[in-house]
Design a protein around this motif. Structure first.
Motif, PDB file in Angstrom:
ATOM      1  N   GLN A   1       0.832  -1.202   0.000  1.00 10.41           N
ATOM      2  CA  GLN A   1       0.000   0.000   0.000  1.00 10.41           C
ATOM      3  C   GLN A   1       0.868   1.255   0.000  1.00 10.41           C
ATOM      4  O   GLN A   1       0.597   2.208  -0.732  1.00 10.41           O
ATOM      5  CB  GLN A   1      -0.915   0.000   1.227  1.00 10.41           C
ATOM      6  N   TYR A   2       1.932   1.240   0.806  1.00 18.59           N
ATOM      7  CA  TYR A   2       2.827   2.401   0.861  1.00 18.59           C
ATOM      8  C   TYR A   2       3.489   2.636  -0.495  1.00 18.59           C
ATOM      9  O   TYR A   2       3.588   3.782  -0.956  1.00 18.59           O
ATOM     10  CB  TYR A   2       3.893   2.184   1.938  1.00 18.59           C
ATOM     11  N   ILE A   3       3.952   1.573  -1.132  1.00 20.32           N
ATOM     12  CA  ILE A   3       4.620   1.691  -2.435  1.00 20.32           C
ATOM     13  C   ILE A   3       3.707   2.366  -3.453  1.00 20.32           C
ATOM     14  O   ILE A   3       4.114   3.298  -4.169  1.00 20.32           O
ATOM     15  CB  ILE A   3       5.064   0.308  -2.942  1.00 20.32           C
ATOM     16  N   TYR A   4       2.457   1.907  -3.522  1.00 22.19           N
ATOM     17  CA  TYR A   4       1.544   2.451  -4.529  1.00 22.19           C
ATOM     18  C   TYR A   4       1.058   3.853  -4.157  1.00 22.19           C
ATOM     19  O   TYR A   4       0.895   4.714  -5.036  1.00 22.19           O
ATOM     20  CB  TYR A   4       0.363   1.498  -4.735  1.00 22.19           C
ATOM     21  N   GLU A   5       0.852   4.109  -2.874  1.00 19.65           N
ATOM     22  CA  GLU A   5       0.401   5.446  -2.463  1.00 19.65           C
ATOM     23  C   GLU A   5       1.454   6.507  -2.726  1.00 19.65           C
ATOM     24  O   GLU A   5       1.127   7.665  -2.997  1.00 19.65           O
ATOM     25  CB  GLU A   5       0.046   5.427  -0.974  1.00 19.65           C
ATOM     26  N   HIS A   6       2.749   6.099  -2.653  1.00 17.00           N
ATOM     27  CA  HIS A   6       3.830   7.061  -2.836  1.00 17.00           C
ATOM     28  C   HIS A   6       4.494   6.958  -4.215  1.00 17.00           C
ATOM     29  O   HIS A   6       5.487   7.640  -4.481  1.00 17.00           O
ATOM     30  CB  HIS A   6       4.880   6.893  -1.734  1.00 17.00           C
ATOM     31  N   GLY A   7       3.949   6.123  -5.080  1.00 16.08           N
ATOM     32  CA  GLY A   7       4.450   6.033  -6.456  1.00 16.08           C
ATOM     33  C   GLY A   7       5.883   5.568  -6.576  1.00 16.08           C
ATOM     34  O   GLY A   7       6.617   6.017  -7.475  1.00 16.08           O
ATOM     35  N   LEU A   8       6.311   4.643  -5.708  1.00 15.61           N
ATOM     36  CA  LEU A   8       7.704   4.199  -5.723  1.00 15.61           C
ATOM     37  C   LEU A   8       7.963   3.184  -6.836  1.00 15.61           C
ATOM     38  O   LEU A   8       7.088   2.406  -7.199  1.00 15.61           O
ATOM     39  CB  LEU A   8       8.069   3.568  -4.377  1.00 15.61           C
ATOM     40  N   TYR A   9       9.183   3.225  -7.362  1.00 21.19           N
ATOM     41  CA  TYR A   9       9.723   2.215  -8.287  1.00 21.19           C
ATOM     42  C   TYR A   9       8.992   2.141  -9.635  1.00 21.19           C
ATOM     43  O   TYR A   9       9.066   1.136 -10.324  1.00 21.19           O
ATOM     44  CB  TYR A   9       9.693   0.818  -7.641  1.00 21.19           C
ATOM     45  N   ARG A  10       8.341   3.192 -10.031  1.00 19.67           N
ATOM     46  CA  ARG A  10       7.576   3.136 -11.294  1.00 19.67           C
ATOM     47  C   ARG A  10       8.425   3.443 -12.511  1.00 19.67           C
ATOM     48  O   ARG A  10       8.076   3.104 -13.620  1.00 19.67           O
ATOM     49  CB  ARG A  10       6.401   4.116 -11.237  1.00 19.67           C
ATOM     50  N   THR A  11       9.572   4.115 -12.304  1.00 23.60           N
ATOM     51  CA  THR A  11      10.460   4.428 -13.427  1.00 23.60           C
ATOM     52  C   THR A  11      11.513   3.352 -13.553  1.00 23.60           C
ATOM     53  O   THR A  11      11.638   2.474 -12.702  1.00 23.60           O
ATOM     54  CB  THR A  11      11.143   5.786 -13.210  1.00 23.60           C
ATOM     55  N   THR A  12      12.294   3.397 -14.612  1.00 21.09           N
ATOM     56  CA  THR A  12      13.351   2.414 -14.825  1.00 21.09           C
ATOM     57  C   THR A  12      14.496   2.677 -13.859  1.00 21.09           C
ATOM     58  O   THR A  12      14.616   3.764 -13.311  1.00 21.09           O
ATOM     59  CB  THR A  12      13.896   2.477 -16.275  1.00 21.09           C
ATOM     60  N   GLU A  13      15.368   1.681 -13.693  1.00 18.19           N
ATOM     61  CA  GLU A  13      16.515   1.845 -12.794  1.00 18.19           C
ATOM     62  C   GLU A  13      17.350   3.065 -13.188  1.00 18.19           C
ATOM     63  O   GLU A  13      17.837   3.806 -12.355  1.00 18.19           O
ATOM     64  CB  GLU A  13      17.399   0.584 -12.835  1.00 18.19           C
TER      65      GLU A  13
END
Length: 205
Positions: free
Chosen positions: A190-202
């Protein structure tokens, strides 16, 4: 138990739980690295995000599981020997003389002599090693014997659950918009999706 925890996942947490169940420990302390000396070339989620995810996961596990920001608060690269020194000073000031245990996996344990001031770490710390059945059994036994003879290292091998999960795979699945079923606690997902983490490439992180 140290690491970048980028993000923390069920493999990390199950190893901690198995160690707590099989070894007479008072508590488990998760210590996220500010900057791992072995991952200097890779960008990570922010310190605040990694600590927040760890605290959310630890809160679900119970009062015996805590998160320390000791390495986050220290400037520069995170070296384990400095952390262990600081923790021993802190506990000594509180009148605690119990030994410190370091929880790790087989791969890390086999390469401990590559760490900064490894002789100091190996001669002053008890290691709890999580091992996959049949994986590097002979090499692990040889390394344990070598460490014991060379540094006096005490090592405890636990019978831990085998979860084939990596933070790298989790980040890849997030970028591919694939589900994380069973890979991270619900609070972390939930935290990952709420804060938009890791959505871009490395490369873009």
């Amino acid at each position: 138990m140290g690491g970048t925890f980028d993000p923390v996942h069920c493999g990390h947490l199950s190893l901690a739980e198995d160690a707590f169940r099989q070894v007479p420990l008072d508590q488990i302390l998760f210590i996220p690295a500010k900057r791992s000396p072995f991952k200097l070339s890779r960008d990570m989620a922010s310190e605040e995000d990694r600590v927040a995810m760890l605290r959310a996961a630890a809160a679900e596990m119970g009062d015996c599981y805590r998160v320390s920001s000791i390495e986050i608060e220290r400037e520069g690269v995170s070296y384990t020997y400095e952390t262990l020194r600081a923790l021993r000073r802190e506990y000594a000031a509180e009148g605690k003389e119990d030994p410190l245990y370091f929880i790790t996996g087989t791969d890390t344990y086999l390469n401990l002599e590559l760490w900064r001031k490894s002789a100091e770490i190996l001669s002053t710390t008890v290691f709890i090693v999580g091992q996959r059945p049949g994986y590097e059994d002979e090499r692990l036994a040889e390394k344990m014997q070598y460490f014991r003879k060379t540094y006096g290292t005490r090592t405890l091998v636990i019978d831990n659950r085998e979860l084939d999960i990596s933070s790298t795979e989790i980040r890849q699945r997030i970028r591919a918009r694939e589900p994380l079923a069973g890979m991270v606690p619900k609070s972390v997902e939930q935290y990952i999706y709420e804060h938009g983490l890791y959505r871009t490439t490395e490369a873009e992180d």
